[in-house]
Design a protein around this motif. Structure first.
Motif, PDB file in Angstrom:
ATOM      1  N   PRO A 147      11.175   0.150   4.024  1.00 56.98           N
ATOM      2  CA  PRO A 147      10.196   0.971   4.731  1.00 56.98           C
ATOM      3  C   PRO A 147      10.733   2.391   4.916  1.00 56.98           C
ATOM      4  O   PRO A 147      11.912   2.581   5.189  1.00 56.98           O
ATOM      5  CB  PRO A 147      10.062   0.264   6.081  1.00 56.98           C
ATOM      6  N   SER A 148       9.856   3.382   4.762  1.00 55.61           N
ATOM      7  CA  SER A 148      10.303   4.753   5.013  1.00 55.61           C
ATOM      8  C   SER A 148      10.240   5.042   6.513  1.00 55.61           C
ATOM      9  O   SER A 148      10.999   5.830   7.040  1.00 55.61           O
ATOM     10  CB  SER A 148       9.461   5.739   4.216  1.00 55.61           C
ATOM     11  N   SER A 149       9.313   4.382   7.205  1.00 56.58           N
ATOM     12  CA  SER A 149       9.308   4.481   8.660  1.00 56.58           C
ATOM     13  C   SER A 149       9.581   3.104   9.246  1.00 56.58           C
ATOM     14  O   SER A 149       8.759   2.219   9.153  1.00 56.58           O
ATOM     15  CB  SER A 149       7.967   5.027   9.167  1.00 56.58           C
ATOM     16  N   ILE A 173       5.332 -10.377   4.197  1.00 61.63           N
ATOM     17  CA  ILE A 173       6.210  -9.462   3.447  1.00 61.63           C
ATOM     18  C   ILE A 173       5.530  -8.104   3.399  1.00 61.63           C
ATOM     19  O   ILE A 173       4.415  -7.990   2.903  1.00 61.63           O
ATOM     20  CB  ILE A 173       6.425  -9.937   1.990  1.00 61.63           C
ATOM     21  N   GLU A 174       6.197  -7.089   3.941  1.00 62.94           N
ATOM     22  CA  GLU A 174       5.658  -5.729   3.835  1.00 62.94           C
ATOM     23  C   GLU A 174       6.437  -4.958   2.781  1.00 62.94           C
ATOM     24  O   GLU A 174       7.664  -4.925   2.806  1.00 62.94           O
ATOM     25  CB  GLU A 174       5.777  -4.988   5.174  1.00 62.94           C
ATOM     26  N   THR A 175       5.725  -4.326   1.849  1.00 66.52           N
ATOM     27  CA  THR A 175       6.412  -3.495   0.860  1.00 66.52           C
ATOM     28  C   THR A 175       5.548  -2.310   0.469  1.00 66.52           C
ATOM     29  O   THR A 175       4.329  -2.406   0.419  1.00 66.52           O
ATOM     30  CB  THR A 175       6.820  -4.323  -0.391  1.00 66.52           C
ATOM     31  N   VAL A 176       6.190  -1.178   0.220  1.00 64.20           N
ATOM     32  CA  VAL A 176       5.472   0.012  -0.218  1.00 64.20           C
ATOM     33  C   VAL A 176       5.039  -0.194  -1.661  1.00 64.20           C
ATOM     34  O   VAL A 176       5.866  -0.487  -2.520  1.00 64.20           O
ATOM     35  CB  VAL A 176       6.362   1.266  -0.116  1.00 64.20           C
ATOM     36  N   GLY A 177       3.752  -0.085  -1.908  1.00 66.63           N
ATOM     37  CA  GLY A 177       3.250  -0.358  -3.252  1.00 66.63           C
ATOM     38  C   GLY A 177       3.252   0.873  -4.124  1.00 66.63           C
ATOM     39  O   GLY A 177       2.281   1.600  -4.192  1.00 66.63           O
ATOM     40  N   GLY A 219       0.843  -1.196   0.000  1.00 68.96           N
ATOM     41  CA  GLY A 219       0.000   0.000   0.000  1.00 68.96           C
ATOM     42  C   GLY A 219       0.871   1.236   0.000  1.00 68.96           C
ATOM     43  O   GLY A 219       2.099   1.133   0.075  1.00 68.96           O
ATOM     44  N   PRO A 220       0.243   2.414  -0.078  1.00 71.71           N
ATOM     45  CA  PRO A 220       1.016   3.660  -0.156  1.00 71.71           C
ATOM     46  C   PRO A 220       1.883   3.873   1.087  1.00 71.71           C
ATOM     47  O   PRO A 220       1.601   3.301   2.150  1.00 71.71           O
ATOM     48  CB  PRO A 220      -0.062   4.748  -0.233  1.00 71.71           C
ATOM     49  N   PRO A 221       2.912   4.710   0.955  1.00 68.29           N
ATOM     50  CA  PRO A 221       3.762   5.024   2.114  1.00 68.29           C
ATOM     51  C   PRO A 221       2.933   5.574   3.274  1.00 68.29           C
ATOM     52  O   PRO A 221       2.044   6.392   3.059  1.00 68.29           O
ATOM     53  CB  PRO A 221       4.706   6.117   1.583  1.00 68.29           C
ATOM     54  N   GLY A 222       3.205   5.080   4.462  1.00 69.43           N
ATOM     55  CA  GLY A 222       2.544   5.606   5.650  1.00 69.43           C
ATOM     56  C   GLY A 222       1.098   5.169   5.845  1.00 69.43           C
ATOM     57  O   GLY A 222       0.400   5.692   6.705  1.00 69.43           O
ATOM     58  N   VAL A 251      -9.043  -0.943   4.449  1.00 70.63           N
ATOM     59  CA  VAL A 251      -9.127   0.517   4.550  1.00 70.63           C
ATOM     60  C   VAL A 251      -8.723   0.855   5.980  1.00 70.63           C
ATOM     61  O   VAL A 251      -9.516   0.743   6.917  1.00 70.63           O
ATOM     62  CB  VAL A 251     -10.539   1.039   4.223  1.00 70.63           C
ATOM     63  N   ASN A 252      -7.439   1.209   6.119  1.00 67.75           N
ATOM     64  CA  ASN A 252      -6.919   1.523   7.461  1.00 67.75           C
ATOM     65  C   ASN A 252      -7.145   3.009   7.747  1.00 67.75           C
ATOM     66  O   ASN A 252      -7.534   3.766   6.868  1.00 67.75           O
ATOM     67  CB  ASN A 252      -5.430   1.154   7.534  1.00 67.75           C
ATOM     68  N   LYS A 253      -6.894   3.402   8.967  1.00 72.19           N
ATOM     69  CA  LYS A 253      -7.156   4.779   9.417  1.00 72.19           C
ATOM     70  C   LYS A 253      -8.635   5.111   9.237  1.00 72.19           C
ATOM     71  O   LYS A 253      -8.999   6.217   8.823  1.00 72.19           O
ATOM     72  CB  LYS A 253      -6.260   5.788   8.691  1.00 72.19           C
ATOM     73  N   LYS A 290       0.937   0.025   7.192  1.00 76.06           N
ATOM     74  CA  LYS A 290       1.275  -1.373   6.925  1.00 76.06           C
ATOM     75  C   LYS A 290       2.018  -2.025   8.089  1.00 76.06           C
ATOM     76  O   LYS A 290       1.693  -3.144   8.487  1.00 76.06           O
ATOM     77  CB  LYS A 290       2.132  -1.471   5.643  1.00 76.06           C
ATOM     78  N   SER A 291       3.021  -1.309   8.635  1.00 78.95           N
ATOM     79  CA  SER A 291       3.797  -1.894   9.734  1.00 78.95           C
ATOM     80  C   SER A 291       2.959  -2.044  10.990  1.00 78.95           C
ATOM     81  O   SER A 291       3.077  -3.040  11.710  1.00 78.95           O
ATOM     82  CB  SER A 291       5.029  -1.027  10.040  1.00 78.95           C
ATOM     83  N   THR A 292       2.123  -1.048  11.239  1.00 79.54           N
ATOM     84  CA  THR A 292       1.251  -1.133  12.414  1.00 79.54           C
ATOM     85  C   THR A 292       0.316  -2.324  12.268  1.00 79.54           C
ATOM     86  O   THR A 292       0.120  -3.101  13.214  1.00 79.54           O
ATOM     87  CB  THR A 292       0.442   0.175  12.575  1.00 79.54           C
ATOM     88  N   LEU A 293      -0.244  -2.479  11.065  1.00 77.86           N
ATOM     89  CA  LEU A 293      -1.111  -3.628  10.805  1.00 77.86           C
ATOM     90  C   LEU A 293      -0.343  -4.931  10.946  1.00 77.86           C
ATOM     91  O   LEU A 293      -0.851  -5.897  11.538  1.00 77.86           O
ATOM     92  CB  LEU A 293      -1.694  -3.531   9.395  1.00 77.86           C
TER      93      LEU A 293
HETATM   94  N1  LIG Z   1      -5.105   7.724  12.914  1.00 77.38           N
HETATM   95  C1  LIG Z   1      -4.533   6.589  12.572  1.00 77.38           C
HETATM   96  N2  LIG Z   1      -3.194   6.529  12.463  1.00 77.38           N
HETATM   97  C2  LIG Z   1      -2.644   5.350  12.089  1.00 77.38           C
HETATM   98  C3  LIG Z   1      -3.429   4.207  11.837  1.00 77.38           C
HETATM   99  N3  LIG Z   1      -2.596   3.209  11.478  1.00 77.38           N
HETATM  100  C4  LIG Z   1      -1.350   3.689  11.511  1.00 77.38           C
HETATM  101  N4  LIG Z   1      -1.367   4.997  11.872  1.00 77.38           N
HETATM  102  C5  LIG Z   1      -0.201   5.869  12.014  1.00 77.38           C
HETATM  103  O1  LIG Z   1       0.308   6.162  10.723  1.00 77.38           O
HETATM  104  C6  LIG Z   1       1.742   6.283  10.778  1.00 77.38           C
HETATM  105  C7  LIG Z   1       2.398   5.359   9.784  1.00 77.38           C
HETATM  106  O2  LIG Z   1       2.180   4.029  10.204  1.00 77.38           O
HETATM  107  P1  LIG Z   1       3.094   2.824   9.708  1.00 77.38           P
HETATM  108  O3  LIG Z   1       2.508   1.578  10.259  1.00 77.38           O
HETATM  109  O4  LIG Z   1       4.516   3.093   9.979  1.00 77.38           O
HETATM  110  O5  LIG Z   1       2.820   2.916   8.140  1.00 77.38           O
HETATM  111  P2  LIG Z   1       3.570   2.127   6.968  1.00 77.38           P
HETATM  112  O6  LIG Z   1       2.556   1.942   5.891  1.00 77.38           O
HETATM  113  O7  LIG Z   1       4.219   0.912   7.486  1.00 77.38           O
HETATM  114  O8  LIG Z   1       4.656   3.172   6.532  1.00 77.38           O
HETATM  115  P3  LIG Z   1       5.892   2.906   5.526  1.00 77.38           P
HETATM  116  O9  LIG Z   1       6.411   1.535   5.781  1.00 77.38           O
HETATM  117  O10 LIG Z   1       6.856   3.975   5.869  1.00 77.38           O
HETATM  118  O11 LIG Z   1       5.327   3.064   4.141  1.00 77.38           O
HETATM  119  C8  LIG Z   1       2.137   6.008  12.220  1.00 77.38           C
HETATM  120  O12 LIG Z   1       2.281   7.204  12.890  1.00 77.38           O
HETATM  121  C9  LIG Z   1       0.952   5.216  12.742  1.00 77.38           C
HETATM  122  O13 LIG Z   1       0.795   5.348  14.141  1.00 77.38           O
HETATM  123  C10 LIG Z   1      -4.845   4.315  11.979  1.00 77.38           C
HETATM  124  O14 LIG Z   1      -5.605   3.363  11.773  1.00 77.38           O
HETATM  125  N5  LIG Z   1      -5.329   5.524  12.356  1.00 77.38           N
END
Ligand SMILES: Nc1nc2c(ncn2[C@@H]2O[C@H](COP(=O)(O)OP(=O)(O)OP(=O)(O)O)[C@@H](O)[C@H]2O)c(=O)[nH]1
Ligand SMILES: [Mg+2]
Length: 323
Positions: free
Chosen positions: A88-90, A148-152, A57-60, A195-197, A63-66
């Motif tokens: 990963p960018s983060s 496997i996590e990757t930025v799409g 999925g898109p950067p940020g 659909v996260n966030k 994905k990692s949190t999931l």
């Molecule tokens: N509000 C909100 N913030 C979220 C949610 N999920 C993740 N975040 C926040 O979004 C930011 C990016 O989360 P990551 O899990 O690092 O995202 P990522 O897709 O792995 O990022 P990259 O690997 O850098 O592309 C962090 O600050 C998370 O805490 C959500 O469901 N709601």
């Protein structure tokens, strides 16, 4: 990383015994081209057991949190989990997710979870190769699920995540035009959409747009479900786990898993052959009759590109069989 025959044997033994340091070393070895072949050959008989899931999925997008939440849920089901994060960018932070530090940090000390980020070095084709090899390492180490996590963002990343049996595509509300931009690349590879966030405004709209696109694309058999999550709070994770499992069952029930496995093997063999051919051409680049000489000749219009490439190809094949 250069290994003696004994060193290799011990390393393989330790990977199979799931010694974290050995797993880390083995992944470092496959990241460097030279260490890949011997180790991958030795590990191969121990692979083929893990269920491989991709998350892109898109950067940020979260994905990692999931990934961490999914790992937590799988652990509760008694499954072990290996995670490979590509570029990963983060980076993984060691569990510091706001409001849930203590519970999340559990997965970092849990021997049933292994998390590793892959460095983007050299060509992306090489990265896809290294990722597939890293998945093999974790598979051989006996992890039940390898994620496997990757930025799409492009075709190369799509190729990487295609090493998975089941692919989850993560989107977030408010992407707007981005959804149009990325859909060509990653929408078609999604088996499950997340659909996260979903705590943000616009989740309804994103889900509706996504559903519409899925309606438009001619799908037979599996209709990719759309799951809403708020990853930091763990909301929707059980549903995501369920959807990923259902897709795995669907693959097994329809025999599609065999076809997917063949597709993976084909892509991997092709990539290895491409890499080998390129490396051979590269090694002869500056030699008499090599690539640079052909560049000059064609540049001076003394030969056409087709004849030059045919000649180079013939030379490479001959050089290989002679030496
Ligand atoms: N509000 C909100 N913030 C979220 C949610 N999920 C993740 N975040 C926040 O979004 C930011 C990016 O989360 P990551 O899990 O690092 O995202 P990522 O897709 O792995 O990022 P990259 O690997 O850098 O592309 C962090 O600050 C998370 O805490 C959500 O469901 N709601
Ligand atoms: Mg990430």
């Amino acid at each position: 990383v250069s290994l003696t025959a004994d060193g290799l044997r011990v390393l393989v033994e330790h990977v199979r015994a799931r010694v974290p340091r050995a797993i880390g070393r083995a992944i470092t070895a496959v990241e460097t081209e030279g260490g890949a072949a011997g180790l991958s050959k030795a590990l191969f008989p121990s692979t083929g057991r893990a269920r491989v899931v991709g998350i892109t999925g898109p950067p940020g997008a979260g994905k990692s949190t999931l990934a961490q939440r999914l790992a937590q849920a799988w652990r509760r089901d008694g499954k072990t989990v290996g995670i490979v994060a590509v570029d990963p960018s983060s980076p993984y932070t060691g569990g510091a997710i706001l409001g849930d530090r203590i519970r999340m940090s559990e997965i970092y000390t849990d021997p049933g979870v292994f998390i590793r980020s892959m460095a983007t070095r050299g060509a992306l084709g090489g990265l896809a190769r290294a990722t597939a090899d890293a998945v093999d390492v974790l598979d051989a180490a006996g992890y039940d699920i390898v994620l496997i996590e990757t930025v799409g963002v492009g075709q190369d990343e799509v190729d990487i995540v295609k090493a998975a049996e089941t692919v989850a595509v993560v989107l977030v509300p408010g992407l707007g035009d981005d959804i149009q931009a990325i859909k060509a690349g990653i929408l078609e590879i999604g088996d499950v959409f997340i659909v996260n966030k979903a705590d943000r405004e616009g989740a309804d709209r994103t889900e509706a747009e996504l559903a519409m696109m899925l309606d438009l694309s001619a799908l037979e058999g599996w209709r990719p479900p759309i799951i809403r999550t708020v990853a930091p709070r763990g909301e929707g994770i059980a549903q995501a786990v369920g959807a990923l499992a259902s897709h795995g069952e669907h693959l097994a029930a329809t025999g599609e898993d065999v076809e997917r496995r063949r597709r993976r093997v084909r892509a991997r063999l092709q990539a290895l052959l491409d890499e080998r051919f390129r490396a051979t051409v590269h090694s002869r680049e500056r030699a008499a009759g090599g690539l640079e000489e052909a560049v000059r000749i064609v540049g001076e219009r003394r030969e056409d590109p087709y004849s030059a490439s045919e000649r180079l190809f013939g030379d490479v094949i001959r050089a290989r069989s002679e030496g």
